[in-house]
Design an enzyme around this catalytic site. Structure first.
Site, PDB file in Angstrom:
ATOM      1  N   GLU A  66      -5.704  -5.220  10.350  1.00  0.00           N
ATOM      2  CA  GLU A  66      -4.522  -4.254  10.534  1.00  0.00           C
ATOM      3  C   GLU A  66      -4.605  -3.480  12.381  1.00  0.00           C
ATOM      4  OE1 GLU A  66      -2.529  -2.648   6.491  1.00  0.00           O
ATOM      5  OE2 GLU A  66      -4.583  -1.840   6.950  1.00  0.00           O
ATOM      6  N   GLY A  86       2.800   1.845  10.773  1.00  0.00           N
ATOM      7  CA  GLY A  86       3.591   2.647  10.551  1.00  0.00           C
ATOM      8  C   GLY A  86       4.469   2.494  12.007  1.00  0.00           C
ATOM      9  N   HIS A 130      -8.948   1.718   4.896  1.00  0.00           N
ATOM     10  CA  HIS A 130      -7.864   1.354   5.445  1.00  0.00           C
ATOM     11  C   HIS A 130      -8.712   2.190   6.715  1.00  0.00           C
ATOM     12  CE1 HIS A 130      -4.027   2.280   6.892  1.00  0.00           C
ATOM     13  NE2 HIS A 130      -3.799   1.457   5.948  1.00  0.00           N
ATOM     14  N   SER A 166       3.134  -2.715  10.023  1.00  0.00           N
ATOM     15  CA  SER A 166       4.955  -3.211  10.517  1.00  0.00           C
ATOM     16  C   SER A 166       5.336  -3.823  10.284  1.00  0.00           C
ATOM     17  CB  SER A 166       4.933  -2.070  11.985  1.00  0.00           C
ATOM     18  OG  SER A 166       4.567  -1.089  12.494  1.00  0.00           O
ATOM     19  N   GLY A 217       2.762  -1.164   4.022  1.00  0.00           N
ATOM     20  CA  GLY A 217       3.097   0.244   4.317  1.00  0.00           C
ATOM     21  C   GLY A 217       4.338   0.389   3.552  1.00  0.00           C
ATOM     22  N   GLY A 218       4.580   0.888   4.493  1.00  0.00           N
ATOM     23  CA  GLY A 218       5.929   1.200   4.362  1.00  0.00           C
ATOM     24  C   GLY A 218       6.956   0.373   4.181  1.00  0.00           C
ATOM     25  N   ASN A 254       0.792  -1.274  -0.103  1.00  0.00           N
ATOM     26  CA  ASN A 254      -0.140  -0.355   0.273  1.00  0.00           C
ATOM     27  C   ASN A 254       1.261   0.930   0.172  1.00  0.00           C
ATOM     28  OD1 ASN A 254      -1.951   1.785   0.265  1.00  0.00           O
ATOM     29  ND2 ASN A 254      -2.045   1.384   2.509  1.00  0.00           N
ATOM     30  N   TRP A 255       0.650   1.735  -0.990  1.00  0.00           N
ATOM     31  CA  TRP A 255       2.307   2.875  -0.963  1.00  0.00           C
ATOM     32  C   TRP A 255       1.176   4.357  -0.668  1.00  0.00           C
ATOM     33  CZ3 TRP A 255       5.471   4.351  -5.833  1.00  0.00           C
ATOM     34  CH2 TRP A 255       6.458   3.104  -5.732  1.00  0.00           C
ATOM     35  N   LYS A 256      -0.155   4.497  -0.720  1.00  0.00           N
ATOM     36  CA  LYS A 256      -0.473   5.509   0.079  1.00  0.00           C
ATOM     37  C   LYS A 256      -0.592   6.462  -0.385  1.00  0.00           C
ATOM     38  CE  LYS A 256       0.203   3.527   4.708  1.00  0.00           C
ATOM     39  NZ  LYS A 256       0.415   3.319   5.820  1.00  0.00           N
ATOM     40  N   GLU A 276      -6.367   4.838   8.116  1.00  0.00           N
ATOM     41  CA  GLU A 276      -6.262   6.276   7.961  1.00  0.00           C
ATOM     42  C   GLU A 276      -7.600   6.437   7.191  1.00  0.00           C
ATOM     43  OE1 GLU A 276      -2.850   5.499   6.025  1.00  0.00           O
ATOM     44  OE2 GLU A 276      -1.792   5.364   7.079  1.00  0.00           O
TER      45      GLU A 276
HETATM   46  C1  PEP Z   1      -0.943  -0.545   6.465  1.00  0.00           C
HETATM   47  O1  PEP Z   1      -0.761   1.011   6.225  1.00  0.00           O
HETATM   48  O2  PEP Z   1      -1.661  -1.136   5.464  1.00  0.00           O
HETATM   49  C2  PEP Z   1       0.099  -0.700   6.657  1.00  0.00           C
HETATM   50  C3  PEP Z   1       0.464  -1.596   7.360  1.00  0.00           C
HETATM   51  O3  PEP Z   1       1.489   0.265   7.440  1.00  0.00           O
HETATM   52  P1  PEP Z   1       2.951   0.180   7.733  1.00  0.00           P
HETATM   53  O4  PEP Z   1       3.301  -1.829   7.071  1.00  0.00           O
HETATM   54  O5  PEP Z   1       4.053   0.922   7.409  1.00  0.00           O
HETATM   55  O6  PEP Z   1       3.016  -0.612   9.050  1.00  0.00           O
END
Ligand code: PEP
Length: 248
Positions: free
Chosen positions: A161, A167, A91, A206, A227-228, A8-10, A93
């Site tokens: 999640e 993050g 999501h 994470s 994500g990251g 997920n590049w957000k 966010e």
């Molecule tokens: C996400 O945004 O869905 C996510 C899992 O981010 P991260 O891996 O950075 O925690």
């Protein structure tokens, strides 16, 4: 069940990042026993599509309507037209910043499905809810209210999640992941019967190359939403590699 690893590049990525997207697609091809995809900003999708061959590209949200007076929004049909084959819906966010409710998530999942996209519905508790002992109740409540009426085949995935793990570098305890994924599976089976066993349950929060094996080995963890660690091939490939090792 094949593992599914989705990046997920957000709100990250411009045309400068197309070579990195190509590198991620190449990494995915090296781990063909794993299903994988990258969910990109809508602005990049069409150009990414031309770069990545048959590697799956997805969106990160969609509107419930196909078209109309919705300034700034993108429909599922538009995502599909731009080359997306899946969409992340609900999501945390967006639930927090755009105040998306379970009913919105449900309607968006239905719209995405109608446009021929695969769907990942995200659910997860906040730290406050976990500390109050409400994690299971909150997550199962979100699940029940966000799910479509019926599921056949493998078009739907659910991503658990925990909001406090996204993050932050803080990963859920394996025992908590085990309990939560088990409860989600039981709820899916209760609701959809045998079809509930075809829904992949992803862990997100994470996940990285160091913890992927441990998380992906937990029963009912059928993949990851990342994500990251999905922003570069160097960080994403170890997760693909961990999933592939478990698929052998
Ligand atoms: C996400 O945004 O869905 C996510 C899992 O981010 P991260 O891996 O950075 O925690």
């Amino acid at each position: 069940m094949r593992k599914l690893i989705v990046g997920n590049w957000k709100m990250n990525g411009t045309s400068r990042d197309l070579p990195e997207i190509a590198a991620i697609a190449a990494a995915a091809r090296r781990h063909a026993s794993v299903d994988s995809a990258l969910c990109l900003p809508a602005t990049l999708m069409d150009r990414a599509r031309q770069t990545v061959g048959d590697f799956a590209i997805g969106g990160q949200d969609c509107h419930i309507s196909d078209a109309g007076a919705h300034t700034g929004c993108v429909s599922a049909a538009m995502l599909s037209d731009a080359g997306a084959v899946l969409a992340i819906i609900g999501h945390s966010e967006r639930r927090a910043a755009q105040h998306e409710q379970d009913s919105d998530v449900r309607a968006k999942a239905k719209a995405a499905r109608a446009a021929g996209l695969k769907v990942i519905i995200c659910i997860g508790e906040t730290l406050e809810q976990r500390e109050m002992g409400e994690a299971l109740k909150v997550v199962l409540g979100q699940l029940q209210m966000s799910l479509p009426d019926a599921v056949t085949g493998d078009w739907l995935s659910v991503a658990y999640e925990p909001v406090w793990a996204i993050g932050t570098g803080r990963v859920a305890e394996v025992s908590d992941v085990l309990d939560m994924h088990g409860a989600i599976r039981a709820a899916l089976a209760d609701r959809f019967g045998d079809e509930g066993f075809k829904v992949r349950i992803l862990y997100g929060g994470s996940m990285n190359g160091d913890n992927a094996v441990q998380l992906l080995t937990v029963p009912n963890v059928d993949g990851g939403l990342i994500g990251g660690a999905s922003l570069t091939a160097a960080k994403f490939e170890p997760i693909l590699s961990a999933a592939a090792a478990l698929s052998k």
